[in-house]
Design a protein around this motif. Structure first.
Motif, PDB file in Angstrom:
ATOM      1  N   GLN A 139      37.545  47.114  49.144  1.00  0.00           N
ATOM      2  CA  GLN A 139      37.182  47.600  47.807  1.00  0.00           C
ATOM      3  C   GLN A 139      35.673  47.757  47.724  1.00  0.00           C
ATOM      4  O   GLN A 139      34.916  46.849  48.067  1.00  0.00           O
ATOM      5  CB  GLN A 139      37.663  46.622  46.735  1.00  0.00           C
ATOM      6  CG  GLN A 139      37.333  47.052  45.309  1.00  0.00           C
ATOM      7  CD  GLN A 139      37.941  46.121  44.279  1.00  0.00           C
ATOM      8  OE1 GLN A 139      39.105  45.739  44.383  1.00  0.00           O
ATOM      9  NE2 GLN A 139      37.142  45.746  43.280  1.00  0.00           N
ATOM     10  N   GLN A 160      38.875  51.991  46.616  1.00  0.00           N
ATOM     11  CA  GLN A 160      39.356  51.325  47.825  1.00  0.00           C
ATOM     12  C   GLN A 160      39.518  52.356  48.959  1.00  0.00           C
ATOM     13  O   GLN A 160      39.715  53.542  48.708  1.00  0.00           O
ATOM     14  CB  GLN A 160      40.689  50.616  47.565  1.00  0.00           C
ATOM     15  CG  GLN A 160      40.610  49.506  46.546  1.00  0.00           C
ATOM     16  CD  GLN A 160      41.932  48.797  46.366  1.00  0.00           C
ATOM     17  OE1 GLN A 160      42.918  49.110  47.032  1.00  0.00           O
ATOM     18  NE2 GLN A 160      41.970  47.819  45.434  1.00  0.00           N
ATOM     19  N   TRP A 209      36.683  42.224  49.016  1.00  0.00           N
ATOM     20  CA  TRP A 209      38.122  42.064  49.101  1.00  0.00           C
ATOM     21  C   TRP A 209      38.745  42.457  47.760  1.00  0.00           C
ATOM     22  O   TRP A 209      38.275  42.011  46.700  1.00  0.00           O
ATOM     23  CB  TRP A 209      38.490  40.610  49.406  1.00  0.00           C
ATOM     24  CG  TRP A 209      38.309  40.237  50.861  1.00  0.00           C
ATOM     25  CD1 TRP A 209      37.898  41.023  51.852  1.00  0.00           C
ATOM     26  CD2 TRP A 209      38.555  38.955  51.431  1.00  0.00           C
ATOM     27  NE1 TRP A 209      37.860  40.356  53.035  1.00  0.00           N
ATOM     28  CE2 TRP A 209      38.263  39.039  52.811  1.00  0.00           C
ATOM     29  CE3 TRP A 209      38.997  37.710  50.946  1.00  0.00           C
ATOM     30  CZ2 TRP A 209      38.395  37.987  53.688  1.00  0.00           C
ATOM     31  CZ3 TRP A 209      39.133  36.653  51.820  1.00  0.00           C
ATOM     32  CH2 TRP A 209      38.827  36.792  53.190  1.00  0.00           C
ATOM     33  N   PRO A 210      39.823  43.295  47.803  1.00  0.00           N
ATOM     34  CA  PRO A 210      40.494  43.613  46.534  1.00  0.00           C
ATOM     35  C   PRO A 210      41.082  42.340  45.915  1.00  0.00           C
ATOM     36  O   PRO A 210      41.518  41.413  46.620  1.00  0.00           O
ATOM     37  CB  PRO A 210      41.590  44.601  46.946  1.00  0.00           C
ATOM     38  CG  PRO A 210      41.146  45.160  48.259  1.00  0.00           C
ATOM     39  CD  PRO A 210      40.381  44.056  48.936  1.00  0.00           C
ATOM     40  N   THR A 211      41.125  42.322  44.605  1.00  0.00           N
ATOM     41  CA  THR A 211      41.588  41.113  43.899  1.00  0.00           C
ATOM     42  C   THR A 211      43.049  40.816  44.230  1.00  0.00           C
ATOM     43  O   THR A 211      43.418  39.652  44.430  1.00  0.00           O
ATOM     44  CB  THR A 211      41.391  41.300  42.389  1.00  0.00           C
ATOM     45  OG1 THR A 211      40.030  41.637  42.121  1.00  0.00           O
ATOM     46  CG2 THR A 211      41.746  40.025  41.638  1.00  0.00           C
ATOM     47  N   ASP A 212      43.846  41.870  44.325  1.00  0.00           N
ATOM     48  CA  ASP A 212      45.268  41.655  44.563  1.00  0.00           C
ATOM     49  C   ASP A 212      45.593  41.402  46.030  1.00  0.00           C
ATOM     50  O   ASP A 212      46.753  41.147  46.373  1.00  0.00           O
ATOM     51  CB  ASP A 212      46.073  42.856  44.053  1.00  0.00           C
ATOM     52  CG  ASP A 212      45.603  44.155  44.692  1.00  0.00           C
ATOM     53  OD1 ASP A 212      44.476  44.157  45.261  1.00  0.00           O
ATOM     54  OD2 ASP A 212      46.338  45.161  44.643  1.00  0.00           O
ATOM     55  N   ARG A 213      44.618  41.459  46.940  1.00  0.00           N
ATOM     56  CA  ARG A 213      44.882  41.280  48.370  1.00  0.00           C
ATOM     57  C   ARG A 213      44.045  40.137  48.971  1.00  0.00           C
ATOM     58  O   ARG A 213      43.908  40.066  50.188  1.00  0.00           O
ATOM     59  CB  ARG A 213      44.581  42.572  49.132  1.00  0.00           C
ATOM     60  CG  ARG A 213      45.561  43.693  48.839  1.00  0.00           C
ATOM     61  CD  ARG A 213      45.177  44.949  49.600  1.00  0.00           C
ATOM     62  NE  ARG A 213      46.157  46.011  49.443  1.00  0.00           N
ATOM     63  CZ  ARG A 213      47.190  46.244  50.243  1.00  0.00           C
ATOM     64  NH1 ARG A 213      47.381  45.474  51.301  1.00  0.00           N
ATOM     65  NH2 ARG A 213      48.036  47.223  50.011  1.00  0.00           N
ATOM     66  N   ARG A 214      43.496  39.267  48.118  1.00  0.00           N
ATOM     67  CA  ARG A 214      42.638  38.211  48.644  1.00  0.00           C
ATOM     68  C   ARG A 214      43.418  37.255  49.540  1.00  0.00           C
ATOM     69  O   ARG A 214      42.928  36.835  50.601  1.00  0.00           O
ATOM     70  CB  ARG A 214      41.980  37.455  47.488  1.00  0.00           C
ATOM     71  CG  ARG A 214      40.899  38.279  46.800  1.00  0.00           C
ATOM     72  CD  ARG A 214      40.176  37.481  45.736  1.00  0.00           C
ATOM     73  NE  ARG A 214      39.080  38.269  45.172  1.00  0.00           N
ATOM     74  CZ  ARG A 214      38.277  37.828  44.202  1.00  0.00           C
ATOM     75  NH1 ARG A 214      38.457  36.596  43.706  1.00  0.00           N
ATOM     76  NH2 ARG A 214      37.318  38.615  43.743  1.00  0.00           N
ATOM     77  N   PRO A 252      36.274  33.919  49.237  1.00  0.00           N
ATOM     78  CA  PRO A 252      36.620  35.353  49.299  1.00  0.00           C
ATOM     79  C   PRO A 252      35.371  36.225  49.131  1.00  0.00           C
ATOM     80  O   PRO A 252      34.528  35.958  48.255  1.00  0.00           O
ATOM     81  CB  PRO A 252      37.594  35.528  48.139  1.00  0.00           C
ATOM     82  CG  PRO A 252      37.197  34.481  47.139  1.00  0.00           C
ATOM     83  CD  PRO A 252      36.696  33.309  47.934  1.00  0.00           C
ATOM     84  N   PRO A 272      33.135  39.627  48.303  1.00  0.00           N
ATOM     85  CA  PRO A 272      33.187  40.533  47.137  1.00  0.00           C
ATOM     86  C   PRO A 272      33.854  41.869  47.436  1.00  0.00           C
ATOM     87  O   PRO A 272      34.240  42.565  46.484  1.00  0.00           O
ATOM     88  CB  PRO A 272      31.708  40.708  46.769  1.00  0.00           C
ATOM     89  CG  PRO A 272      30.942  40.366  47.999  1.00  0.00           C
ATOM     90  CD  PRO A 272      31.747  39.324  48.703  1.00  0.00           C
TER      91      PRO A 272
END
Length: 865
Positions: free
Chosen positions: A416, A422, A386-391, A382, A384
């Motif tokens: 992000q 975002q 990429w949002p954590t909740d949308r990986r 993934p 950096p």
């Protein structure tokens, strides 16, 4: 004594002097760019070859010209040598003949001795054909032929020998004979052909005996013999010598051409006259170039071919180097352009290898995400940003894109930034292929669409609000494309009245689209049988959208409704040309206007009836006069008939007078009836003079009762009016009656009891051409408050007035697009009268204005009561 400088020292000095020059050249050379150095290095050999070729051509040309000049000088020299030889021979012969002629004149020799000397003279001169002695009367005394013998058949007067001078003829011999006789000196004749066909010319030596002409000695030369014996053999060997006559025809030549062939014209010529004869013969030397020309020289062509080959190879090398330089420059420009484009564009670019490892990011991508190039290059999912909740979702979308299953419009994802914020982005993925067609990775472009989404949402909300407003309008709004006719938009009112049928739009547009031509077919009255032809097809939509159309009123019979229709062309969202119509329901307004028109018509009729009612006593008095006259005429005729004291002539005169009085009464009644009868307002062409005549005739009844005079002036040749004559006559009647009442009520003296009615053309920049009707009285005038309110309904200064007269006058005038005004007339601060004037628009020409100015001083005679 001077000391010689050693050679090595001189050489060293020269080298020291060349050092600055070499340094200057080297500096200039290294300042040039590599491409320019290659260009100059290629041009050096090319210029050298061209200079070498120019030098070879110049050398060949110089040698050829030098050879031509030498040959030309040789021809000139040989020609002049031949001329000199012939000249010396002719002069020598002339001197010998002059000596013989002198001896003949002095009687030192007779004819026999002359023949002996002439024989000796002719034997030594083969160029002579004969030597002849002629007397002054052209009688032959002696003649010796070319062989040196006495020739009895030569120069006889009874033959047709061209060599014999014959009187009253114009042959060459006669011309020379006469010239020698006249000038008393030796004369050479023009060349001619003798009896043997040989070209010859003669020398005539005059014989002068004691101042008188005693004859001539004639020596005849052949041109061919002169060339054969007196042109040196070495000259004839080198060049051709020819004799030409005055027509440039060859008489004789040292070279005889082959039979049937003419003389070939030489390239080198030199002409001199045949001296001392100077009789039109020309000695021409001819020469030919012995060497071949420059163009035919094989060596020249070989040198030229080698030089051309060298130049072609150098040009090919130069073109190859130039093409290579251009390719290098283009590659450099393309690289710089791509780098500048990548660095300046707002779209983020990211390259990945086949393992989805990031290999390149441009500055825009770094600016979007907030990460530096070092933070992103070499990273694998993934990522950096990429949002954590949308990986998981982003990983799924990435695999979908790598497999080629992503939509053509890209994929919307959440990105992000490094600071944790975002934004919305649209991502496009395409394969990255090398020069061999092999895929080496993926190229991703990313665009920030946060602002675009916000604007799109706002536009959607604005469109919804706009649609709500249009749906709530009471007017019908429709948009129809021009080609093909397609209903693009219709609001609720349009759908309520016409449904979704575009025929309603065409019906509101007047049966067809504005800008199209309707051609009725065999179907219709319902509008289904016409074809529409687009007159605006092919015209630019930008120009048409700037234009509109005047509003117009349309009646829809199926709905029994009136609409105020306004049309305009516009460019639809897809670029098509369309027509928008806004149709407002004006049915109630049209009904109200119709009722108002009916009321106005009733008011006009009522006003006319009231006017005639007020004038009833005056009308009765006016009718009483002709009726009383008729009664008196009838009673008188009855009495005279009973008394049998009237004849037929007197009876006819009395009946005629009675008929005139009855006609007068009938005209009064007819005018009153036409004035008060009720009819529909009807505009028609009318003359101002006729309207004024009818109005003055009716108003005169009231004016005479009130003892008021009227003066009328109508300009000549006024243009026709497009009016309702009865309504204009009503306005004039009202103004004239009001003026008469004002004068009578003020009890003015007779000097002020008159009214002036004028009709003249006017023109102004604002209103254009007009006809002005003015009524001027000498009454007390109007107060300012009355002038301000006199057009108000039911306002009147009369005790028994209804207050509708002037208001009705203004309505009538304004319905004809005219204007009415009132003003007081002043003498200083004293009011001396009042003037009412109204105008009716017409077309006024400069001719009307000139005629009005010319007739301004003329007036009609006043009509007295």
């Amino acid at each position: 004594m001077p000391v010689d400088t050693p050679a090595p020292e001189i050489r060293s000095r020269g080298q020291r002097l060349l050092v600055p020059l070499r340094r200057l050249v080297a500096t200039w050379w290294f300042r040039q760019s590599p491409s320019r150095q290659d260009h100059l290095a290629t041009l050096g050999p090319l210029i050298s070859v061209l200079l070498f070729l120019a030098a070879i051509i110049s050398a060949f040309w110089y040698l050829r010209n030098e050879e031509i000049e030498r040959e030309t000088e040789s021809v000139k020299r040989d020609t002049e040598i031949a001329q000199q030889q012939i000249r010396l021979r002719l002069i020598e012969n002339q001197e010998q003949l002059v000596r013989i002629a002198r001896e003949v004149v002095t009687r030192q020799i007779d004819a026999h001795e002359f023949s002996a000397q002439a024989q000796a003279f002719a034997r030594e001169r083969p160029e002579l054909t004969h030597v002849t002695w002629l007397s002054a009367r052209r009688e032959r005394r002696s003649s010796v032929g070319a062989a040196g013998f006495q020739a009895d058949g030569l120069m006889t007067a009874d033959g047709d020998d061209p060599s014999m001078p014959m009187p009253n003829q114009s042959n060459a011999a006669e011309i020379a004979f006469e010239a020698a006789k006249e000038r008393r000196q030796p004369i050479y004749s023009p060349p001619f052909t003798d009896s043997n066909g040989t070209t010859v010319f003669q020398l005539h030596i005059p014989l002068i005996d004691r101042g008188g002409f005693a004859g001539v000695l004639i020596a005849e030369y052949t041109v061919e013999a002169l060339l054969r014996y007196y042109v040196p053999s070495e000259v004839a060997t080198r060049h051709t010598i020819a004799v030409l006559d005055a027509r440039d025809q060859t008489v004789s030549s040292t070279v005889t051409p082959m039979p049937g062939q003419g003389h070939r014209r030489a390239s080198l010529l030199h002409d001199v006259p045949l001296a001392p004869a100077l009789n039109g013969l020309v000695l021409r030397g001819q020469g030919w170039r012995t060497s071949i020309g420059l163009i035919s020289n094989t060596l020249f062509w070989m040198v030229l071919a080698l030089a051309g080959l060298t130049v072609w190879m150098l040009l090919g090398t130069w073109r190859h180097m130039r093409r290579r330089t251009q390719i290098q420059n283009a590659l450099t420009l393309e690289t710089n352009f791509r780098r500048a484009m990548e660095n300046s564009m707002l779209t983020g670019m990211r390259a990945m290898d086949m393992d989805t490892r990031i290999t390149y990011v441009n500055p825009a991508f770094c600016a979007m995400t907030g990460f530096s190039e070092a933070d992103l290059v070499g990273r694998t999912p993934p990522y950096p940003f990429w949002p954590t909740d949308r990986r998981e979702e982003n990983a799924r979308l990435l695999q979908q894109e790598l497999q080629g299953r992503s939509p053509s419009g890209g994929v919307e994802v959440k990105i992000q930034r490094k600071d944790g914020s975002q934004f919305d982005a649209r991502v496009y993925v395409s394969p990255l292929v090398d020069t061999k067609g092999k895929q080496t990775g993926w190229m991703t472009s990313m665009t920030n669409i946060t602002e675009a989404k916000r604007v799109r949402d706002q536009l959607s909300a604005s469109h919804e609000r706009f649609t709500t407003v249009l749906e709530g309008l009471d007017a019908a709004v429709s948009v129809l494309s021009v080609t093909p006719p397609e209903l693009l938009f219709a609001n609720r009112s349009y759908r309520l009245w016409f449904g979704a049928d575009p025929a309603g739009h065409a019906l509101l547009a007047g049966g067809h689209l504005l800008g199209t031509t309707s051609r009725r077919g065999p179907l219709d009255d319902a509008g289904a049988g016409f074809d529409e032809v687009d007159d605006y097809s092919g015209l630019p939509a930008e120009a048409l959208t700037e234009t509109g159309s005047d509003p117009r009123e349309v009646y829809v019979e199926s709905l029994a409704m009136w609409f105020d229709v306004r049309a305009r062309y516009l460019q639809w969202t897809d670029g098509r040309l369309a027509q928008m119509l806004i149709a407002t329901d004006i049915t109630m307004r049209r009904h109200a206007e119709a009722q108002a028109a009916q009321q106005a018509e009733k008011a006009q009729v009522t006003s006319r009836l009231m006017t005639m009612g007020e004038m009833a006593s005056s009308v009765a008095h006016e009718l009483n006069q002709p009726l009383t006259a008729i009664t008196n005429y009838c009673n008188g005729m009855v009495s005279r008939v009973r008394a049998d004291s009237i004849d037929n002539d007197a009876l006819m005169a009395a009946l005629t007078k009675t008929a005139k009085q009855a006609e007068r009464a009938g005209q009064i009644i007819h005018r009153i009836r036409n004035f008060v009868k009720r009819s529909e307002p009807q505009r028609q062409p009318a003359h101002a003079a006729d309207i004024v005549e009818d109005a003055v005739e009716l108003a005169g009844i009231e004016l005479r009762r009130r003892n008021v005079a009227i003066h009328t002036y109508v300009a000549q040749r006024l243009p026709q009016l497009q009016v309702d004559p009865i309504l204009i006559e009503q306005v004039l009647m009202n103004l004239l009656k009001n003026a008469a009442e004002a004068i009578d009520n003020a009890s003015l003296p007779t000097s002020r009891r008159h009214i002036e009615l004028r009709v003249v053309p006017k023109h102004s920049a604002e209103m254009g051409g007009q006809i002005e009707f003015s009524v001027t009285d000498m009454g007390p005038g109007l107060p300012d408050e009355v002038i301000a309110r006199m057009y108000e309904a039911f306002f009147s200064t009369k005790a028994d007035g209804l207050g509708i007269g002037l208001g009705l006058c203004r309505s009538i005038v304004e319905s004809h697009q005219g204007r009415i005004k009132a003003e007081n007339l002043y003498n200083g601060s004293l009011v001396v009268g009042c003037r009412f004037a109204f105008t009716i628009p017409v077309t006024i020409t400069s001719e009307h204005l000139r005629q009005e100015a010319a007739g301004a001083a003329q007036r009609t005679e006043p009509t007295t009561p």
